[in-house]
Design a protein around this motif. Structure first.
Motif, PDB file in Angstrom:
ATOM      1  N   THR A  30       0.836  -1.200   0.000  1.00  0.00           N
ATOM      2  CA  THR A  30       0.000   0.000   0.000  1.00  0.00           C
ATOM      3  C   THR A  30       0.870   1.247   0.000  1.00  0.00           C
ATOM      4  O   THR A  30       0.584   2.231  -0.698  1.00  0.00           O
ATOM      5  N   ASP A  33       2.218   1.629  -3.449  1.00  0.00           N
ATOM      6  CA  ASP A  33       1.165   2.137  -4.333  1.00  0.00           C
ATOM      7  C   ASP A  33       1.066   3.655  -4.232  1.00  0.00           C
ATOM      8  O   ASP A  33       0.948   4.358  -5.250  1.00  0.00           O
ATOM      9  N   VAL A  34       1.121   4.161  -2.997  1.00  0.00           N
ATOM     10  CA  VAL A  34       1.058   5.599  -2.776  1.00  0.00           C
ATOM     11  C   VAL A  34       2.239   6.285  -3.447  1.00  0.00           C
ATOM     12  O   VAL A  34       2.087   7.314  -4.117  1.00  0.00           O
ATOM     13  N   GLU A  37       1.814   6.368  -7.316  1.00  0.00           N
ATOM     14  CA  GLU A  37       0.762   7.272  -7.766  1.00  0.00           C
ATOM     15  C   GLU A  37       1.124   8.723  -7.482  1.00  0.00           C
ATOM     16  O   GLU A  37       0.845   9.614  -8.300  1.00  0.00           O
ATOM     17  N   PRO A  98      -6.209  11.724  -4.338  1.00  0.00           N
ATOM     18  CA  PRO A  98      -7.486  11.107  -3.941  1.00  0.00           C
ATOM     19  C   PRO A  98      -7.449  10.377  -2.605  1.00  0.00           C
ATOM     20  O   PRO A  98      -8.497   9.999  -2.084  1.00  0.00           O
ATOM     21  N   TRP A  99      -6.272  10.148  -2.027  1.00  0.00           N
ATOM     22  CA  TRP A  99      -6.182   9.436  -0.749  1.00  0.00           C
ATOM     23  C   TRP A  99      -5.901  10.449   0.365  1.00  0.00           C
ATOM     24  O   TRP A  99      -5.347  11.522   0.136  1.00  0.00           O
ATOM     25  N   PRO A 100      -6.243  10.111   1.619  1.00  0.00           N
ATOM     26  CA  PRO A 100      -6.146  11.082   2.708  1.00  0.00           C
ATOM     27  C   PRO A 100      -4.731  11.382   3.171  1.00  0.00           C
ATOM     28  O   PRO A 100      -4.452  12.504   3.595  1.00  0.00           O
ATOM     29  N   ARG A 102      -1.089   9.364   5.086  1.00  0.00           N
ATOM     30  CA  ARG A 102      -0.768   8.593   6.287  1.00  0.00           C
ATOM     31  C   ARG A 102      -0.544   9.488   7.497  1.00  0.00           C
ATOM     32  O   ARG A 102      -0.688   9.052   8.635  1.00  0.00           O
ATOM     33  N   GLY A 177       0.351  12.653   0.540  1.00  0.00           N
ATOM     34  CA  GLY A 177      -1.101  12.662   0.704  1.00  0.00           C
ATOM     35  C   GLY A 177      -1.582  14.038   1.056  1.00  0.00           C
ATOM     36  O   GLY A 177      -0.876  15.032   0.881  1.00  0.00           O
TER      37      GLY A 177
END
Length: 248
Positions: A30, A33-34, A37, A98-100, A102, A177
């Motif tokens: 994960t 992936d971050v 992207e 699009p993700w918050p 960590r 993020g």
């Protein structure tokens, strides 16, 4: 044959350099992936992904040299630091990912984490109580509402590469993020406080310096035990403990 150089290694992940290729080994896919992207979305130079075969991510090496390293004087010019500030502003003004993120924490959650960490630092005899108390007071300014920005999340000076006065790329996007923009500014200048004015020349002088200083204290307080547990020396000259002492 190219030598294998260990860039960083601890229980969570490791980065190796082989010639002009960086190999990042991370069991947390994960997080990878971050990173992939974020590099694709960020409007600033980033390493090119060569290939990915879990748990390994291969990246092309960036030209130039690191802007600085914690515990060492930076040889980069004031203009290079200003260029880093300008790149950081460009990132923070980009559309949100699009993700918050960590590191997204509300002020109450962060305050509780800081209080627990301060208690542990004193109870374990790692730092004197007056040093911890003073920096916890300074850190309070970071505990305020903030507008989310596209942040790198771990923008240490050694993650920014420059060639002369030009930024050639930014490394290590796994913590990217939606976050507090001033946390990025503080991380970039941690241990290099003398270059804050240069960074703000490029970033913009609307940044709240008291909040940046608060993040220097907060990040250092939160980092000391983690660094020790993972084999790093937070007590080395110019590193986290020296940052905390500068506030006394």
């Amino acid at each position: 044959m190219d030598e294998v150089n260990v860039v960083v290694a601890h229980s969570e992940r490791a980065t190796l350099r082989v010639g002009d290729v960086f190999l990042k080994v991370d069991a947390d896919q994960t997080r990878v992936d971050v990173e992939v992207e974020a590099m694709a979305l960020a409007p600033v130079p980033a390493p090119r992904v060569l290939w990915r075969k879990p748990p390994v991510l291969a990246l092309a090496a960036l030209p130039g040299t690191a802007l600085g390293r914690l515990g060492e004087p930076s040889t980069a010019s004031p203009r290079a630091w200003a260029a880093a500030g300008a790149a950081l502003r460009e990132l923070h003004e980009a559309p949100l990912p699009p993700w918050p993120g960590r590191r997204r924490r509300d002020p109450e959650e962060l305050a509780a984490e800081l209080d627990g960490e301060c208690e542990a630092l004193v109870a374990n005899g790692l730092l004197p109580a007056d040093l911890v108390t003073r920096n916890r007071q300074v850190a309070e300014a970071a505990l305020r509402p903030w507008t989310p920005a596209f942040t790198h999340g771990d923008l240490q000076a050694e993650h920014v590469f420059v060639d002369g006065d030009r930024v050639t790329g930014i490394l290590d996007w796994s913590e990217a993020g939606r976050g507090d923009a001033l946390f990025d500014v503080a991380t970039l200048t941690l241990g290099h406080q003398e270059h804050l004015d240069d960074v703000l020349t490029g970033y913009g002088t609307d940044a709240d310096v008291d909040v940046i200083r608060a993040w220097w204290s907060a990040r250092s307080l939160l980092g000391v035990r983690w660094l020790i547990d993972h084999g790093f020396d937070a007590f080395a000259p110019g590193c986290e403990v020296d940052v905390l002492k500068s506030n006394m």
